[in-house]
Design a protein around this motif. Structure first.
Motif, mmCIF file in Angstrom:
data_model
loop_
_atom_site.group_PDB
_atom_site.id
_atom_site.type_symbol
_atom_site.label_atom_id
_atom_site.label_comp_id
_atom_site.label_asym_id
_atom_site.label_seq_id
_atom_site.Cartn_x
_atom_site.Cartn_y
_atom_site.Cartn_z
ATOM 1 N N GLN A 127 0.836 -1.191 0.000
ATOM 2 C CA GLN A 127 0.000 0.000 0.000
ATOM 3 C C GLN A 127 0.876 1.249 0.000
ATOM 4 O OE1 GLN A 127 -2.500 -1.703 3.559
ATOM 5 N NE2 GLN A 127 -3.710 -0.082 2.629
ATOM 6 N N HIS A 128 0.326 2.355 -0.527
ATOM 7 C CA HIS A 128 0.991 3.631 -0.317
ATOM 8 C C HIS A 128 1.072 3.866 1.191
ATOM 9 C CE1 HIS A 128 -0.191 4.401 -4.555
ATOM 10 N NE2 HIS A 128 0.935 5.098 -4.565
ATOM 11 N N THR A 129 2.241 4.286 1.665
ATOM 12 C CA THR A 129 2.469 4.395 3.106
ATOM 13 C C THR A 129 3.207 5.689 3.429
ATOM 14 O OG1 THR A 129 2.594 1.988 3.297
ATOM 15 C CG2 THR A 129 3.479 3.278 5.129
ATOM 16 N N TYR B 164 -7.391 10.169 3.394
ATOM 17 C CA TYR B 164 -6.747 9.285 2.429
ATOM 18 C C TYR B 164 -6.616 7.839 2.897
ATOM 19 C CZ TYR B 164 -5.914 12.866 -0.994
ATOM 20 O OH TYR B 164 -6.116 13.827 -1.960
ATOM 21 N N SER B 165 -6.964 7.553 4.132
ATOM 22 C CA SER B 165 -6.966 6.145 4.564
ATOM 23 C C SER B 165 -7.995 5.343 3.782
ATOM 24 C CB SER B 165 -7.264 6.060 6.064
ATOM 25 O OG SER B 165 -6.200 6.604 6.811
ATOM 26 N N ASP B 166 -9.134 5.985 3.457
ATOM 27 C CA ASP B 166 -10.163 5.295 2.685
ATOM 28 C C ASP B 166 -9.724 5.028 1.250
ATOM 29 O OD1 ASP B 166 -11.814 5.243 4.858
ATOM 30 O OD2 ASP B 166 -12.979 7.006 4.274
ATOM 31 N N LYS B 167 -8.673 5.733 0.809
ATOM 32 C CA LYS B 167 -8.133 5.519 -0.527
ATOM 33 C C LYS B 167 -6.971 4.520 -0.519
ATOM 34 C CE LYS B 167 -9.449 9.962 -2.595
ATOM 35 N NZ LYS B 167 -10.120 9.439 -3.828
ATOM 36 N N GLY B 168 -6.792 3.858 0.619
ATOM 37 C CA GLY B 168 -5.797 2.797 0.689
ATOM 38 C C GLY B 168 -4.417 3.224 1.136
ATOM 39 N N ARG C 154 -1.676 3.977 3.991
ATOM 40 C CA ARG C 154 -1.369 3.679 5.392
ATOM 41 C C ARG C 154 -0.549 4.828 5.973
ATOM 42 N NH1 ARG C 154 0.793 -2.211 6.465
ATOM 43 N NH2 ARG C 154 -0.651 -2.074 8.207
ATOM 44 N N PRO D 70 3.467 1.441 -3.109
ATOM 45 C CA PRO D 70 3.111 0.084 -2.668
ATOM 46 C C PRO D 70 4.241 -0.925 -2.821
ATOM 47 C CG PRO D 70 1.300 1.046 -3.905
ATOM 48 C CD PRO D 70 2.458 1.987 -4.054
#
Length: 226
Positions: free
Chosen positions: A31-33, A59-63, A65, A132
């Motif tokens: 995931q993008h983190t 942006y948590s809902d967009k995946g 972390r 990711p």
């Protein structure tokens, strides 16, 4: 310092939100983190963390972390917090930060050699976005939500009705700086050049703090005896 754009995530290990050792790459997990470093004695982090919480909510809902990385103290003694000597004491700081700041972003924390902090730039409040597959997409020596939000928008799109930090109702507090409040021993002012001497802590069941002013002659520092 820190990883350059396009570099791989450092291989250093940290303690994950459950306190277990894990490699930074394991936390990204496809995931993008975003990792933001901070502590309870860094004024810049304490002023800015609500803005990161606001970005995380959107942006948590967009995946994406988000993690706060607790590391060595930026300004020991601010608000009475003393530099941890053991990983258990650092974990106590993390628990205090979670409770005091009312954060929703998970906390991870550095090992006692502070290798993750060094690998991520060595700054008190750095901010890095990983792709990711563990590549650096964005980095700032000082966390800045005003830069992070448009960066995420460029990758994942804008959000409707962006969250404002005031919407989160996070606590506000003033910091008592070291040496300025009551209860502190008056600082000793010296004109000589002082060199640090390594002090190793012995194991004990209870946390304890020692502040030593040691004096040594030049022979001790150059030869080991004196």
């Amino acid at each position: 310092g820190g990883p350059s754009m396009g570099a791989d995530v450092p291989s250093d290990r940290v303690h994950d939100p459950d306190g277990e050792l894990a490699e930074l790459a394991d936390l990204i997990d496809g995931q993008h983190t975003v990792i933001v470093t901070g502590c309870l004695t860094c004024p810049v982090f304490l002023r800015g963390y609500p803005t990161i919480e606001a970005v995380a909510r959107d942006y948590s809902d967009k995946g994406v972390r988000f993690f706060f990385l607790y590391k060595t103290l930026a300004h020991p003694e601010n608000d009475g917090y003393i530099q941890p000597l053991t990983i258990e004491e650092r974990a106590m700081h993390v628990a205090e930060a979670r409770e005091k700041l009312k954060t929703t972003i998970p906390w991870i924390y550095d090992t006692m050699d502070n290798s993750a902090k060094a690998a991520l730039g060595g700054m008190p409040n750095s901010e890095i976005l990983f792709s990711p597959d563990g590549k650096v997409l964005y980095t700032q020596q000082w966390s800045d939500a005003a830069q992070l939000r448009p960066t995420l928008a460029g990758i994942l799109g804008d959000v409707e009705d962006p969250t404002e930090p005031a919407d989160l109702d996070l606590p506000s507090f003033s910091m008592r700086r070291a040496g300025r409040g009551s209860g502190f021993v008056e600082r000793v002012r010296v004109d000589e050049i002082l060199s640090p001497i390594l002090v190793r802590a012995s194991e004990d069941d209870l946390p304890y703090y020692v502040k030593l002013r040691a004096e040594a002659d030049s022979d001790l520092l150059t030869t080991g005896t004196g």
